[in-house]
Design an enzyme around this catalytic site. Sequence first.
Site, short mmCIF file in Angstrom:
data_model
loop_
_atom_site.label_atom_id
_atom_site.label_comp_id
_atom_site.label_asym_id
_atom_site.label_seq_id
_atom_site.Cartn_x
_atom_site.Cartn_y
_atom_site.Cartn_z
N LYS A 35 54.42 36.91 25.52
CA LYS A 35 53.75 35.62 25.30
C LYS A 35 52.25 35.76 25.60
O LYS A 35 51.81 36.74 26.22
CB LYS A 35 54.38 34.56 26.19
CG LYS A 35 54.28 34.86 27.67
CD LYS A 35 55.12 33.89 28.51
CE LYS A 35 55.08 34.26 29.98
NZ LYS A 35 56.05 33.47 30.77
N TYR A 252 22.43 32.85 40.42
CA TYR A 252 22.46 31.39 40.50
C TYR A 252 22.87 30.91 41.89
O TYR A 252 23.77 31.49 42.51
CB TYR A 252 23.46 30.83 39.50
CG TYR A 252 23.03 30.96 38.06
CD1 TYR A 252 21.89 30.32 37.59
CD2 TYR A 252 23.78 31.72 37.17
CE1 TYR A 252 21.51 30.44 36.27
CE2 TYR A 252 23.42 31.83 35.83
CZ TYR A 252 22.27 31.19 35.39
OH TYR A 252 21.90 31.30 34.09
N MET A 300 27.57 33.88 33.35
CA MET A 300 28.35 33.85 32.11
C MET A 300 28.50 35.26 31.51
O MET A 300 29.57 35.61 31.03
CB MET A 300 27.70 32.92 31.10
CG MET A 300 28.52 32.75 29.84
SD MET A 300 27.78 31.68 28.62
CE MET A 300 28.13 30.07 29.26
C1 PLP Z 1 56.80 34.48 31.47
C2 PLP Z 1 58.27 34.46 31.61
C3 PLP Z 1 58.96 35.62 32.02
C4 PLP Z 1 58.24 36.88 32.47
O1 PLP Z 1 57.79 36.68 33.79
P1 PLP Z 1 56.99 37.84 34.56
O2 PLP Z 1 56.79 37.28 35.93
O3 PLP Z 1 55.70 38.01 33.83
O4 PLP Z 1 57.84 39.05 34.52
C5 PLP Z 1 60.34 35.58 32.02
N1 PLP Z 1 61.01 34.46 31.68
C6 PLP Z 1 60.38 33.32 31.31
C7 PLP Z 1 61.17 32.11 30.96
C8 PLP Z 1 59.00 33.28 31.28
O5 PLP Z 1 58.37 32.15 30.94
#
Ligand code: PLP
Length: 357
Positions: A35, A252, A300
């Site tokens: 993801k 800054y 930035m």
């Molecule tokens: C993101 C996610 C994972 C993976 O989690 P990690 O901690 O990155 O291994 C597994 N299951 C679900 C439902 C997630 O949203």
Amino acid sequence: MSRPLTAIVNLNALRNNLAVARRHASQACVFAVIKANAYGHGLERSALALREADGFALLELDAAVRLRELGLRQRILLLEGYFDMRDLQVMVEYGIDAVVHCHDQIRMLSGLRASDALDIAVKVNTGMNRLGFAGDEFPAALAELRGKEVVRNMMVATHFADADGERGVTWQMEEFRRLTEGSGLPRSAANSAAVLRYPETHFEWVRPGIMLYGCSPFPEKTGAELDLIPAMTLASEIIAVQRLRRGDIVGYGSMFVADREMRIGVVACGYADGYPRHAPNGTPVLVGDRIVPTVGRVSMDMLCVDLSNLSVAGIGSRAVLWGDGNSVENIAHAAGTVGYELLCALAPRVPVIESGK
Ligand SMILES: *Cc1c(COP(=O)(O)O)cnc(C)c1O
């Protein structure tokens, strides 16, 4: 010459880290979690590097479709399922599996044709209280789904709130076992932390994410201690050097004031590249083969480091912001966040180079 900042994505590291996940969960199939643009590493390159995985899990439907168009044939699971009928139809068309976590999603299934087929993972809420059917509504939801002609294969999934922390997983595992034991369905529960620490959570499918990218899910352990290799190295160069007298400031807000004569290097990387603005004075940067501290506020496009004790470094010296030799966990810790957030916030303007093909 172009701006020297690049993110180097090491494809061998991705493959190594998948092998580490497999070694820990040798009886289970692996959904590689990709993801958020594969946690900032690039969806397509990461999926291709991880093509030995049994499946992929992500949230974005357009990304899932791209994986099919790349020719990847393994299971693809959308972790939040579908949001409307159009999503659902695209998923049927491309053979993309869905998490089903609420009654709305069950209702939408009635909009499919009898000849359509969908594989699903029914999500049960075992205590995280994010997604999933509550324990007392789960049996009825499962029964309803079993009665749907369009539902082909089912599995049951849950997610842990504290697999990386002190509370652990036992409290959720008891509920998960109680609700699913007699179901005869494959189960999936383990994120990276559970893959690494709790074998009893592995069941038929594990879902490692962060560990595939070489980052430890545990606050007290580095990826290297877990045999993981950082998949992303964010590297730049010193582009300017300043000499400070006692009392001079850097950046800054005058957040750093020199208490002596100093030599400061300016690194081409700032918060618009994904480096955390909240990184305080003293956050580690690897210059050449030495760790030096940041000084002054991250701006930035640039940040500054103290080169007073590193006379060999100057304009053109390599500076690793995180990755090889300077773990992202340390930077995250200094900035009060986690490696996950830094990796997936890598800015689109940073050019990516692949290594380890
Ligand atoms: C993101 C996610 C994972 C993976 O989690 P990690 O901690 O990155 O291994 C597994 N299951 C679900 C439902 C997630 O949203």
